[in-house]
Design an enzyme around this catalytic site. Structure first.
Site, PDB file in Angstrom:
ATOM      1  N   VAL A 150     -47.449 -54.881   8.620  1.00  0.00           N
ATOM      2  CA  VAL A 150     -47.831 -55.159  10.010  1.00  0.00           C
ATOM      3  C   VAL A 150     -48.200 -56.630  10.196  1.00  0.00           C
ATOM      4  O   VAL A 150     -48.585 -57.316   9.240  1.00  0.00           O
ATOM      5  CB  VAL A 150     -49.019 -54.277  10.453  1.00  0.00           C
TER       6      VAL A 150
ATOM      7  N   ASP B 266     -50.008 -62.099   9.151  1.00  0.00           N
ATOM      8  CA  ASP B 266     -48.765 -62.860   9.272  1.00  0.00           C
ATOM      9  C   ASP B 266     -47.632 -62.256   8.476  1.00  0.00           C
ATOM     10  O   ASP B 266     -47.830 -61.438   7.579  1.00  0.00           O
ATOM     11  CB  ASP B 266     -48.980 -64.281   8.746  1.00  0.00           C
TER      12      ASP B 266
ATOM     13  N   LYS C  81     -54.613 -49.520   4.030  1.00  0.00           N
ATOM     14  CA  LYS C  81     -53.369 -48.781   3.775  1.00  0.00           C
ATOM     15  C   LYS C  81     -53.614 -47.748   2.687  1.00  0.00           C
ATOM     16  O   LYS C  81     -54.564 -47.883   1.910  1.00  0.00           O
ATOM     17  CB  LYS C  81     -52.278 -49.757   3.328  1.00  0.00           C
TER      18      LYS C  81
ATOM     19  N   ASP D  85     -54.876 -53.270   0.736  1.00  0.00           N
ATOM     20  CA  ASP D  85     -53.646 -52.593   0.326  1.00  0.00           C
ATOM     21  C   ASP D  85     -53.854 -52.055  -1.083  1.00  0.00           C
ATOM     22  O   ASP D  85     -54.378 -50.962  -1.258  1.00  0.00           O
ATOM     23  CB  ASP D  85     -52.481 -53.579   0.438  1.00  0.00           C
TER      24      ASP D  85
HETATM   25  P1  IMP Z   1     -54.017 -56.233  -1.822  1.00  0.00           P
HETATM   26  O1  IMP Z   1     -54.500 -57.302  -2.752  1.00  0.00           O
HETATM   27  O2  IMP Z   1     -52.833 -55.482  -2.349  1.00  0.00           O
HETATM   28  O3  IMP Z   1     -55.121 -55.305  -1.327  1.00  0.00           O
HETATM   29  O4  IMP Z   1     -53.408 -56.980  -0.582  1.00  0.00           O
HETATM   30  C1  IMP Z   1     -54.168 -57.494   0.397  1.00  0.00           C
HETATM   31  C2  IMP Z   1     -53.557 -58.760   0.942  1.00  0.00           C
HETATM   32  O5  IMP Z   1     -52.114 -58.649   1.075  1.00  0.00           O
HETATM   33  C3  IMP Z   1     -54.093 -58.976   2.324  1.00  0.00           C
HETATM   34  O6  IMP Z   1     -55.229 -59.808   2.297  1.00  0.00           O
HETATM   35  C4  IMP Z   1     -52.924 -59.608   3.044  1.00  0.00           C
HETATM   36  O7  IMP Z   1     -52.968 -60.996   2.885  1.00  0.00           O
HETATM   37  C5  IMP Z   1     -51.694 -59.085   2.354  1.00  0.00           C
HETATM   38  N1  IMP Z   1     -51.083 -57.954   3.072  1.00  0.00           N
HETATM   39  C6  IMP Z   1     -51.001 -56.672   2.634  1.00  0.00           C
HETATM   40  N2  IMP Z   1     -50.382 -55.894   3.542  1.00  0.00           N
HETATM   41  C7  IMP Z   1     -50.096 -56.711   4.600  1.00  0.00           C
HETATM   42  C8  IMP Z   1     -49.450 -56.473   5.879  1.00  0.00           C
HETATM   43  O8  IMP Z   1     -49.035 -55.349   6.247  1.00  0.00           O
HETATM   44  N3  IMP Z   1     -49.327 -57.550   6.686  1.00  0.00           N
HETATM   45  C9  IMP Z   1     -49.770 -58.796   6.345  1.00  0.00           C
HETATM   46  N4  IMP Z   1     -50.384 -59.051   5.168  1.00  0.00           N
HETATM   47  C10 IMP Z   1     -50.529 -58.017   4.293  1.00  0.00           C
END
Ligand code: IMP
Ligand code: MG
Length: 185
Positions: free
Chosen positions: A153, A159, A131, A103
């Site tokens: 999602v 989850d 994303k 994300d």
């Molecule tokens: P980032 O650190 O912003 O890249 O977020 C990544 C982490 O956020 C992932 O490993 C997930 O645990 C959680 N996450 C982000 N988007 C989602 C989603 O749509 N569904 C479930 N978990 C998410």
């Protein structure tokens, strides 16, 4: 379909096909390398993905699970993740980090920084989902399953509030559930 699901984003057959393709892409990337590959799946979201993936990788590998605390019970993304658990010995290893979704990239950059300090020979990263929110920094991934819209999602390991990991599809939850649970936290 599960009553909490608004719509299915990626069905089972599509996931199966793409995970097999990813396994071939990953196998090709390591074709010259031989053995000495350590897969580091980030718990808990990557469990189903990594289980399906590793059974299609035709070389010797080790698996070392790592837990990243990024958020608890909310649909927001992580702002400051921390690593928990003990990493396996990664010195001189070809390390492949596996996560469920990219994300903002905060989680993966943190994990990559920690792993680099363990002197791996090589470090690559695979995610099932990406994303569009990744931002201006360089992408921290080498292999991507699906690019998806900026929606929360669940399913196939992902989850909400610890639930829905066992859904075989990747799906969008009914929005009223996200709001209700987030307010209850
Ligand atoms: P980032 O650190 O912003 O890249 O977020 C990544 C982490 O956020 C992932 O490993 C997930 O645990 C959680 N996450 C982000 N988007 C989602 C989603 O749509 N569904 C479930 N978990 C998410
Ligand atoms: Mg995660």
């Amino acid at each position: 379909m599960h009553e909490d699901i608004l719509r299915v984003l990626i069905d089972e057959a599509t996931i199966r096909r793409r995970v097999s393709e990813m396994a071939r892409e990953i196998a090709a990337a390591y074709a010259e390398t031989g053995d000495g590959i350590t897969i580091v799946p980030l718990m808990t979201g990557s469990i189903i993905f990594v289980a399906d993936l590793v059974r299609q990788l035709p070389f010797k590998l080790r698996i070392g699970l790592v837990t990243v605390s990024s958020y608890y019970g909310r649909s927001t993304t992580s702002q400051g993740a921390t690593l928990q658990g003990v990493l396996p010995s990664l010195s001189g290893q070809n390390v492949l980090v596996v996560d469920d979704v990219l994300d903002s990239g905060v989680t993966l950059r943190l994990v990559q920084n920690v792993i680099r300090q363990a002197n791996p020979r090589d470090l690559k990263t695979a995610v099932l989902l990406r994303k569009p929110g990744a931002g201006p920094l360089p992408e921290p991934v080498d292999f991507v399953g699906f690019d998806i819209p900026n929606e929360f999602v669940v399913g196939y390991g992902l989850d909400f509030d610890g639930l829905y990991r066992n859904l075989p599809q990747i799906a969008v939850l009914r929005p009223e559930l996200l709001t209700k649970n987030a307010m209850a936290c």
